[in-house]
Scaffold this motif. Structure first.
Motif, PDB file in Angstrom:
ATOM      1  N   ARG A 203       0.832  -1.184   0.000  1.00 59.02           N
ATOM      2  CA  ARG A 203       0.000   0.000   0.000  1.00 59.02           C
ATOM      3  C   ARG A 203       0.878   1.249   0.000  1.00 59.02           C
ATOM      4  O   ARG A 203       2.035   1.203   0.397  1.00 59.02           O
ATOM      5  N   CYS A 205       0.060   4.517   1.435  1.00 58.77           N
ATOM      6  CA  CYS A 205      -0.558   5.566   2.237  1.00 58.77           C
ATOM      7  C   CYS A 205       0.387   6.758   2.296  1.00 58.77           C
ATOM      8  O   CYS A 205       1.595   6.606   2.533  1.00 58.77           O
ATOM      9  N   GLN A 282      -6.886  -4.457   6.834  1.00 54.61           N
ATOM     10  CA  GLN A 282      -7.219  -3.261   6.074  1.00 54.61           C
ATOM     11  C   GLN A 282      -8.712  -3.259   5.755  1.00 54.61           C
ATOM     12  O   GLN A 282      -9.217  -4.197   5.129  1.00 54.61           O
ATOM     13  N   GLN A 309      -7.995   4.850  10.295  1.00 54.36           N
ATOM     14  CA  GLN A 309      -7.176   6.069  10.206  1.00 54.36           C
ATOM     15  C   GLN A 309      -7.982   7.364  10.193  1.00 54.36           C
ATOM     16  O   GLN A 309      -7.538   8.376  10.745  1.00 54.36           O
ATOM     17  N   LEU A 316      -9.378  10.888   3.861  1.00 54.45           N
ATOM     18  CA  LEU A 316      -8.972   9.542   3.444  1.00 54.45           C
ATOM     19  C   LEU A 316      -8.379   9.560   2.045  1.00 54.45           C
ATOM     20  O   LEU A 316      -7.384   8.871   1.774  1.00 54.45           O
ATOM     21  N   ARG A 321      -6.223   6.511   0.839  1.00 55.10           N
ATOM     22  CA  ARG A 321      -6.981   5.403   1.408  1.00 55.10           C
ATOM     23  C   ARG A 321      -8.415   5.496   0.915  1.00 55.10           C
ATOM     24  O   ARG A 321      -8.799   6.454   0.227  1.00 55.10           O
TER      25      ARG A 321
END
Length: 506
Positions: A203, A205, A282, A309, A316, A321
């Motif tokens: 990922r 992020c 996740q 998060q 996001l 995300r």
């Protein structure tokens, strides 16, 4: 025969680091080192550092400085940094912290014994220049199978360790924690242990630097995970927690993204293991089949460590995300429809660049409706090398601090309320500690992970049972203290594998 050199491993950070330390301990013990608990009793103190956020990095530096102080007080001759901060900064850390006699990266782990002997002999090990570990060559499932090389088995005098069917990956593409160790040496004797499913993360992020120094996602083979779990059961472990940077991705690089769904029942069937817990999930990768297995497999606790998060869509998206408040609440509804008492925890970042008052209110709306058992809240700060560090719209530090305090207070209130919802419930508690002086017995219920989610305090129960770590007890919740539960023991569960119901009652 000369007395063996002694080494102490000081571990900071997450459960993944704890596994790394036990693998380093296995390598060292196999090469003749004597492991000691206290750094003051060691010739060399190895500090397994954390490099995640500023607070963790400060703790790591403090630990290195404390270990360095021992060099003027007694036996300790050298202090060596390993772990994420050592890997992430390498030569930069060595230059900034001359108190460390060595800074070793992940690629040094396979030769850890030689590295420490060189340092103790006065030699200098050149610290590495960090590189982006995501740029290592990719590995296909076929390459994983054909290029693996079996490690040697244990000699008669070797320390105990998992079966010798663990394998190294091809040269140059080892997981971030180094090649798999042939031995793992437990550094404690508690009834709980972590097992790595994978290393690295794919990922991206925008706030997270972990993939750059932990590398791309590489799954362990199911046979290796099973072998290590069986060995841990032989050492008295009753609960296994599966860890990695992202457990929902397990198996994707082996050609089967649903591999976790088939592995979990096999792990739960290991003789002696009574509880399997999965961490680091996740939300965007949760799938119906995985939820079904996590909520319906005997021995696998319905526990969901979901990395939300935030819940405001704009924040996001800036984090790279997915999701929003309503979709996250729908996910929680799906889970609780199958397992009403499921445990759920998550972490949140407040004060992210561009976060508005409306975004913060949206996060608070989610928290108010989510009924989470445990909540971690962090204030945003720039991390070296991340995309978000270059974002516009940074909030003043005092604004971030105020939002952190505000959401932390809310989280404390909400998790205490969630604990109160469990009043009157019957829980299964794994006893972890018995205070010899006070007689207080503490442990954890199914919805509580080690160290992060609170505990259960068992009230005195007369003389009908002898509490001991590793015992499973059925208890009724009679009170709460914040996220902690107070419970009255009702019965001790049988010790036979698979007995997850009530055992001997009073």
């Amino acid at each position: 025969m000369p007395e063996p050199r002694t080494v102490a491993l000081v571990t900071l950070g997450c459960a993944r680091n704890e596994v790394d330390s036990e693998e380093l301990a296995g390598r060292l013990a196999a090469d003749g080192w004597r492991l000691v608990d206290d750094a003051s009793d060691a010739d060399v103190a190895v500090v397994n550092t954390c490099g995640f956020v500023d607070a963790a990095k400060k703790d790591s530096v403090d630990a290195l400085l404390e270990a360095n102080d021992l060099k003027s007080q007694g036996r300790t001759q050298a202090v060596v940094a390993v772990g994420c901060m050592a890997e992430r900064y390498g030569k930069e850390l060595a230059d900034a912290l001359p108190e460390a006699d060595g800074v070793l990266g992940f690629d040094d782990y396979a030769d850890i014994s030689d590295r420490l002997r060189t340092i103790l002999a006065g030699g200098v090990h050149a610290p590495h220049t960090p590189r982006d570990r995501r740029k290592l060559l990719p590995v296909t499932p076929a390459e994983r199978q054909t290029a693996s090389v079996a490690l040697p088995g244990h000699g008669q005098d070797a320390p105990q360790g998992p079966p010798a069917d663990l394998t190294d990956l091809p040269a140059g593409i080892a997981p971030a924690s180094g090649p798999r160790a042939p031995l793992r040496h437990r550094l404690g004797d508690g009834p709980v242990a972590s097992v790595k499913l994978a290393s690295g993360c794919d990922r991206r992020c925008s706030f997270c630097a972990i993939p750059s120094f932990r590398g791309s996602f590489i799954s362990r083979r199911p046979s290796d995970v099973l072998g290590e779990t069986r060995w841990l059961a032989e050492q008295g472990v009753r609960e296994v927690m599966l860890v990695s940077e992202n457990n929902t991705s397990y198996g994707k690089d082996l050609g089967d993204i649903r591999l976790l769904e088939t592995l979990l029942p096999e792990l739960a069937a290991v003789d002696g293991i009574e509880r399997i817990r999965v961490s680091y999930l996740q939300p965007a990768e949760m799938r119906p089949g995985l939820i079904d297995v996590l909520t319906s497999t005997p021995g696998v606790v319905p526990y969901f460590d979901l990395s939300f998060q935030h819940s405001a869509p704009a924040v996001l998206r800036a984090m790279r995300r997915f999701g929003d408040t309503d979709r996250f609440l729908d996910l929680l509804d799906t889970i609780r429809a199958k397992a009403p008492e499921a445990g759920v925890r998550s972490n949140f970042i407040v004060g992210f660049p561009g976060e508005t008052a409306e975004d913060l209110a949206e996060l608070e709306r989610f928290l108010g409706a989510a009924r989470l058992d445990a909540i971690g809240v962090f204030g945003y700060s720039d991390e070296d090398g991340t995309e978000a560090a270059g974002y516009d719209g940074k909030l003043d530090e005092d604004v971030v601090a105020a939002r952190l305090a505000r959401v932390s207070r809310l989280a404390e209130e909400l998790t205490a309320q969630r604990a109160e919802e469990r009043l009157g419930a019957t829980v299964t508690v794994l006893v972890e500690a018995v205070d010899e002086e006070t007689g207080e017995v503490t442990g954890r219920a199914d919805h509580q992970a080690p160290e992060t989610d609170g505990q259960v305090v068992l009230t005195p129960a007369g003389g009908w049972w002898e509490p001991a770590p590793g015992m499973f007890v059925t208890a009724k919740v009679t009170g709460t203290e914040g996220v902690d539960l107070i419970a009255e023991p009702l019965g001790v569960q049988g010790t036979g594998h698979g007995d997850h119901g009530d055992g001997v009652g009073r």
